[in-house]
Design an enzyme around this catalytic site. Structure first.
Site, PDB file in Angstrom:
ATOM      1  N   HIS A  78       0.825  -1.218   0.000  1.00 12.12           N
ATOM      2  CA  HIS A  78       0.000   0.000   0.000  1.00 12.12           C
ATOM      3  C   HIS A  78       0.852   1.258   0.000  1.00 12.12           C
ATOM      4  O   HIS A  78       0.638   2.178  -0.785  1.00 12.12           O
ATOM      5  CB  HIS A  78      -0.942  -0.006   1.211  1.00 12.12           C
ATOM      6  CG  HIS A  78      -1.903   1.147   1.225  1.00 12.12           C
ATOM      7  ND1 HIS A  78      -1.550   2.419   1.623  1.00 12.12           N
ATOM      8  CD2 HIS A  78      -3.204   1.217   0.868  1.00 12.12           C
ATOM      9  CE1 HIS A  78      -2.605   3.215   1.520  1.00 12.12           C
ATOM     10  NE2 HIS A  78      -3.619   2.513   1.064  1.00 12.12           N
ATOM     11  N   ASP A  79       1.823   1.292   0.923  1.00 13.48           N
ATOM     12  CA  ASP A  79       2.669   2.489   1.036  1.00 13.48           C
ATOM     13  C   ASP A  79       4.009   2.292   0.327  1.00 13.48           C
ATOM     14  O   ASP A  79       4.899   3.130   0.465  1.00 13.48           O
ATOM     15  CB  ASP A  79       2.925   2.810   2.521  1.00 13.48           C
ATOM     16  CG  ASP A  79       1.662   3.318   3.207  1.00 13.48           C
ATOM     17  OD1 ASP A  79       0.661   3.581   2.513  1.00 13.48           O
ATOM     18  OD2 ASP A  79       1.681   3.443   4.451  1.00 13.48           O
ATOM     19  N   THR A  80       4.147   1.181  -0.396  1.00 16.52           N
ATOM     20  CA  THR A  80       5.426   0.875  -1.040  1.00 16.52           C
ATOM     21  C   THR A  80       5.174   0.499  -2.497  1.00 16.52           C
ATOM     22  O   THR A  80       4.707   1.324  -3.262  1.00 16.52           O
ATOM     23  CB  THR A  80       6.143  -0.251  -0.258  1.00 16.52           C
ATOM     24  OG1 THR A  80       5.219  -1.329  -0.047  1.00 16.52           O
ATOM     25  CG2 THR A  80       6.670   0.262   1.067  1.00 16.52           C
TER      26      THR A  80
END
Ligand SMILES: *[C@@H]1O[C@H](CO)[C@@H](O)[C@H](O)[C@H]1NC(C)=O
Ligand SMILES: *[C@@H]1O[C@H](CO)[C@@H](O)[C@H](O)[C@H]1NC(C)=O
Ligand SMILES: *[C@@H]1O[C@H](CO)[C@@H](O)[C@H](O)[C@H]1NC(C)=O
Length: 312
Positions: free
Chosen positions: A215-217
């Site tokens: 998600h954040d990567t």
């Protein structure tokens, strides 16, 4: 959907704004205090299934099919160990309603990632599992204790870490209002304990943190996490017992697409002769419930699970 449940969903969504402060205890002291007394349960069972005796569901985040299929080192390796489903679609956007739908057969009009609660009259797969004595748990990486109902950031750098919206059963009041059920929404420490103690349940949902799920990567990070997590389990007899694992993505990144997500079935329930093959049957997140229901003769909720295709 019935009008009464629409009204209930909207009422609950509106009340969520207040409930959030009530449930999101993220300062270290209050988490420590709650952790010390958190109720946690690890029930087991051995209900024989038609094609598998254990079902493991893992959702990664926000990736189009072609992006995931192009991850050479890890997602392609996972695909070589099982069946790639080439026509599997998510239900909607954004994330949260996909998770909700995967255990409840519909989105309950949740159209966002904001704090949501679904009325206690809404049933889920765990009502059907409980009725047949099939044990279940969720394992959510970095949730600070069993039954924690908020969001939790990394305590060192403040990054997004465990998020409630990726815990599929957490939004259902029929789960959270029952303390024995809440005690089965656990973290990865508990996964490792349950694995070592040979106390894994027969149905489980596993969510990596916001770094590891991509998600954040990126899908590269998610693929590396997935292989690193799964590869040792594929030779662990405490994990394998006619076990079927579905690794999928909650939704595509591109909203204006057909929402086709990369999905692989692996585990010792998948015959070796099918390793490295593909299947182009139309599946979606409702197929998850349909497969589990068919396997243990659970009946269905009469929602999206009723007509969805079964993996096998
Ligand atoms: C995971 O949950 C257990 C049970 O509530 C708790 O004792 C443990 O500290 C948690 N692990 C982490 C890393 O927060
Ligand atoms: C997610 O988990 C990994 C370990 O698997 C850890 O290194 C990383 O810091 C975690 N992410 C966050 C945001 O805490
Ligand atoms: C694909 O899956 C469907 C549904 O389980 C099954 O009927 C079909 O035989 C499978 N096809 C292949 C090529 O494995």
């Amino acid at each position: 959907m019935r009008v009464s449940s629409v009204v209930a969903a909207i009422a609950v969504a509106l009340s969520g704004a207040n409930a959030q402060t009530q449930y999101t205890a993220t300062n270290a002291a209050s988490v420590e205090a709650a952790r010390a007394t958190a109720r946690t349960l690890s029930p087991t069972s051995s209900v024989k299934g038609r094609t598998f005796d254990r079902f493991v569901n893992i959702f990664l985040e926000n990736t189009d099919f072609d992006m995931a299929a192009a991850d050479p080192a890890n997602l392609q390796w996972i695909a070589s160990q099982g069946i790639t489903l080439t026509n599997y679609k998510a239900i909607t956007h954004p994330s949260q309603p996909n998770y909700i739908a995967s255990v409840g057969g519909q989105t309950h009009w949740v159209i966002w990632d904001l704090f949501s609660r679904i009325s206690s009259s809404a049933r889920t797969i765990v009502d059907l599992l409980d009725a047949k004595g099939v044990s279940w748990s969720e394992y959510e990486q970095d949730a600070p204790y069993s039954g924690f109902e908020g969001d939790y950031v990394n305590q060192v750098n403040g990054a997004n870490d465990y998020v409630r919206k990726h815990s599929p059963l957490m939004s259902y009041d029929s789960v959270t209002s029952d303390l024995d059920r809440l005690a089965k929404l656990k973290n990865f420490t508990m996964f490792l304990n349950d694995l070592d103690d040979n106390k894994l349940p027969q149905w489980m949902f596993i969510t990596p943190n916001m770094t590891n799920d991509g998600h954040d990567t990126s899908v590269t990070v998610a693929g590396a996490w997935a292989r690193g997590f799964l590869e040792p389990l594929l030779s662990n007899s405490n994990f394998l017992s006619r076990t079927l694992v579905l690794l999928t993505f909650d939704e595509t990144e591109t909203y204006l697409s057909d929402n086709r997500v990369f999905s692989v079935l692996i585990g010792d329930a998948v015959p070796t002769s099918l390793h490295g093959t593909t299947n182009d049957t139309a599946f979606n997140h409702y197929s998850i419930m349909a497969t589990v229901e068919n396997n243990w003769d659970l009946g269905n909720l009469g929602e999206g699970d009723e007509d969805a295709s079964v993996f096998f």
